[in-house]
Write an enzyme that holds these catalytic residues in place. Structure first.
Site, PDB file in Angstrom:
ATOM      1  N   GLU A 199      -8.202  28.331 -21.892  1.00 34.08           N
ATOM      2  CA  GLU A 199      -8.600  26.937 -21.689  1.00 34.08           C
ATOM      3  C   GLU A 199      -7.727  25.929 -22.434  1.00 34.08           C
ATOM      4  OE1 GLU A 199     -12.708  26.154 -22.181  1.00 34.08           O
ATOM      5  OE2 GLU A 199     -13.266  27.564 -20.643  1.00 34.08           O
ATOM      6  N   GLU A 388     -14.946  33.618 -17.449  1.00 31.56           N
ATOM      7  CA  GLU A 388     -16.093  33.186 -18.258  1.00 31.56           C
ATOM      8  C   GLU A 388     -17.125  32.540 -17.353  1.00 31.56           C
ATOM      9  OE1 GLU A 388     -15.601  30.580 -21.579  1.00 31.56           O
ATOM     10  OE2 GLU A 388     -13.945  31.728 -22.400  1.00 31.56           O
TER      11      GLU A 388
HETATM   12  C1  GCO Z   1     -14.929  27.857 -23.836  1.00 32.31           C
HETATM   13  C2  GCO Z   1     -14.578  28.939 -24.696  1.00 32.31           C
HETATM   14  C3  GCO Z   1     -15.692  29.808 -25.168  1.00 32.31           C
HETATM   15  C4  GCO Z   1     -17.053  29.143 -25.250  1.00 32.31           C
HETATM   16  C5  GCO Z   1     -17.797  29.332 -23.939  1.00 32.31           C
HETATM   17  C6  GCO Z   1     -19.222  28.805 -24.026  1.00 32.31           C
HETATM   18  O1  GCO Z   1     -14.780  28.047 -22.638  1.00 32.31           O
HETATM   19  O2  GCO Z   1     -15.319  26.820 -24.341  1.00 32.31           O
HETATM   20  O3  GCO Z   1     -13.658  29.787 -24.040  1.00 32.31           O
HETATM   21  O4  GCO Z   1     -15.210  30.117 -26.431  1.00 32.31           O
HETATM   22  O5  GCO Z   1     -17.792  29.738 -26.280  1.00 32.31           O
HETATM   23  O6  GCO Z   1     -17.158  28.631 -22.934  1.00 32.31           O
HETATM   24  O7  GCO Z   1     -19.226  27.425 -24.226  1.00 32.31           O
END
Ligand code: GCO
Length: 476
Positions: A199, A388
């Protein structure tokens, strides 16, 4: 309008139809269930984690500080004043935790390597004890017939490099290249699935633009060089892994949101376009050779002073896949006085939405379908993994059980949308759930719980939640 008409209206008729998808927290209709096979036998099911959020041991065995170790020293930076100093103590518990991955029938374990654990000086002499830890993690995965998915960068650049400007300093390209070379040479014979950045929009905009994530810098003078250098590292990292691990499956991940206008007004649609450029297009388009989305987001134009001859070509790399990380949608309203974006995301609470996660994010399953459709439409995107997705809740232990039916319904309603995308021919190769263990949720601290497995942070006891058992059963 009755239920049947409503479902027809939103195009969700047929056997997989749901009750009102916006009301997924209602008891899921029994007659609808998903067989894993509906996604295809080669669809990969995994779980994602990140070093700083689970490892703990932030000062052990030679590890130096990352920017998150520094950032969390100021208690007010984190809503509950906590840090990742202990987290899930994965550094010690990794073996039992990976046994949990196995027990839950999960095929892939995504983790990130902490740069400051393996290169305490940021560059130069590697720390063998740090390298040995990730050997243990990878070997444990392989012994359990679990695919290790390695993320090179999940937000934790060494503080010693931040002291030299971090991502704002163009030298980061050399620093990141050295780190990527070390990791891919060290583990390339055992790890075949590689993710370069996690990200980049998040860690650049939130950490170097808004200042609410590490290293806590604000303003576009910090943000713009950071964006450009991260985009160059995104591609350079791909090239280095490609040369060191010829049979690697190489990707990189993007935070993605489905963005909609609050009102059907031209100015709100233009605000959507600006937010889409920042939240969705900013890093994928340079990687595809399309450059930065400056026409949609004029303030980005100032990035050009950081671009040197040859950079635009260097931004492009042919990834084998992209990782899409979608949780929710944003609803945006034009507000002229908001600097740069001239618009604002109107929170679900303000919009009277009931289904909200512990992050304050709207549960909006269609965002997954819309995101998959959007990103698959780019010609250069060969394959998508959902790297994710998950639901943060408060989660309560009752008689040593956690009845997180809301999380089960969240999964089912988002899976419905993945199936819909697959049926339209979108090449989705797998789903890696966020996350295995409740962990350190950055600025939010430990309150939002995302895990399939509950963690009692006082005792480090693990308790598999109902959603974990559901996942196990679903994947059997
Ligand atoms: C993000 C990160 C994760 C977060 C997940 C939950 O995407 O912000 O990769 O570390 O913990 O998304 O918010």
């Amino acid at each position: 309008m009755n239920r049947k008409e409503f479902l027809k209206l939103i195009g969700l008729s047929g056997s997989l139809s749901l009750l009102d998808p916006h009301n997924i927290f209602a008891q899921f209709p029994k007659n609808v269930d998903f067989a894993k096979s509906a996604f295809g036998n080669d669809f990969l099911w995994g779980v994602s984690t990140a070093a700083y959020q689970i490892e703990g041991a932030t000062k052990e065995d030679g590890k130096s500080n990352s920017i998150w170790d520094t950032f969390t020293q100021k208690k007010s930076h984190i809503k509950d004043g906590s840090s990742g100093e202990i987290a899930c103590d994965f550094y010690r518990n990794y073996s039992a935790d990976i046994d949990l991955v196995k027990y839950l029938n999960i095929q892939a374990f995504r983790f990130s390597t902490a740069w400051s654990r393996v290169l305490p000086q940021g560059t130069g002499k590697p720390n063998q004890k740090g390298l040995d830890f990730y050997h243990r993690v990878i070997d444990k995965c392989l012994q359990n017939n679990i695919q290790p998915w390695l993320t090179l960068y999940h937000w934790d650049i060494p503080q010693v490099l931040q002291d030299k400007g971090g991502w704002m300093n163009r030298d980061v390209i050399g620093w990141f290249s050295e780190y990527t070379h070390l990791i891919s040479k060290t583990y390339g014979d055992k790890v075949k699935d590689w993710i370069i950045l996690n990200e980049p929009t998040a860690f650049t905009a939130v950490g170097y633009g808004l200042g609410i994530h590490a290293p806590g810098l604000r303003g576009i003078n910090h943000l713009l060089p950071t964006i450009h250098h991260a985009a160059l590292c995104q591609a350079e990292g791909g090239r280095i892994v490609r040369s060191n691990v010829p049979d690697a499956n190489i990707g990189t991940t993007f935070s993605c949101s489905h963005i909609m206008p609050l009102r059907s007004l031209e100015k709100d649609h233009l605000a959507v376009d600006r937010w889409d450029a920042l939240l969705n297009r900013l890093f994928i388009e340079p990687s595809l050779g399309l450059g930065y989305p400056i026409s949609s987001l004029p303030f980005l134009g100032k990035i050009e002073k950081h671009i040197k001859d040859g950079d635009m070509e260097k931004l492009a790399f042919e990834f084998d896949f992209i990782g899409v990380q979608n949780y929710t949608r944003e609803v945006v309203k034009n507000i002229w006085y908001i600097p740069y974006m001239h618009g604002l995301e109107i929170s679900p609470a303000k919009r009277g939405v009931k289904e909200i996660s512990e992050m304050g994010w709207e549960v909006y399953p269609e965002s997954m379908y819309e995101t998959l459709k959007k990103f698959s439409a780019y010609k250069g995107v060969k394959k998508i993994y959902i790297t994710e997705n998950g639901c943060a809740l408060q989660d309560e232990v009752i008689d040593n059980r956690i009845h997180d039916i809301k999380r089960i319904n969240y999964f089912k309603s988002y899976f419905e949308q993945i199936l819909k995308a697959q049926k339209e021919g979108i090449n989705v190769g797998g789903y890696l759930c966020w996350t295995l263990l409740d962990n350190f949720e950055w600025r939010e601290g430990y309150r939002p719980r995302y895990g399939l497995v509950y963690v009692d942070f006082k005792t480090q006891q693990r308790i598999i939640k109902d959603s974990g058992y559901w996942f196990k059963d679903f994947l059997k």
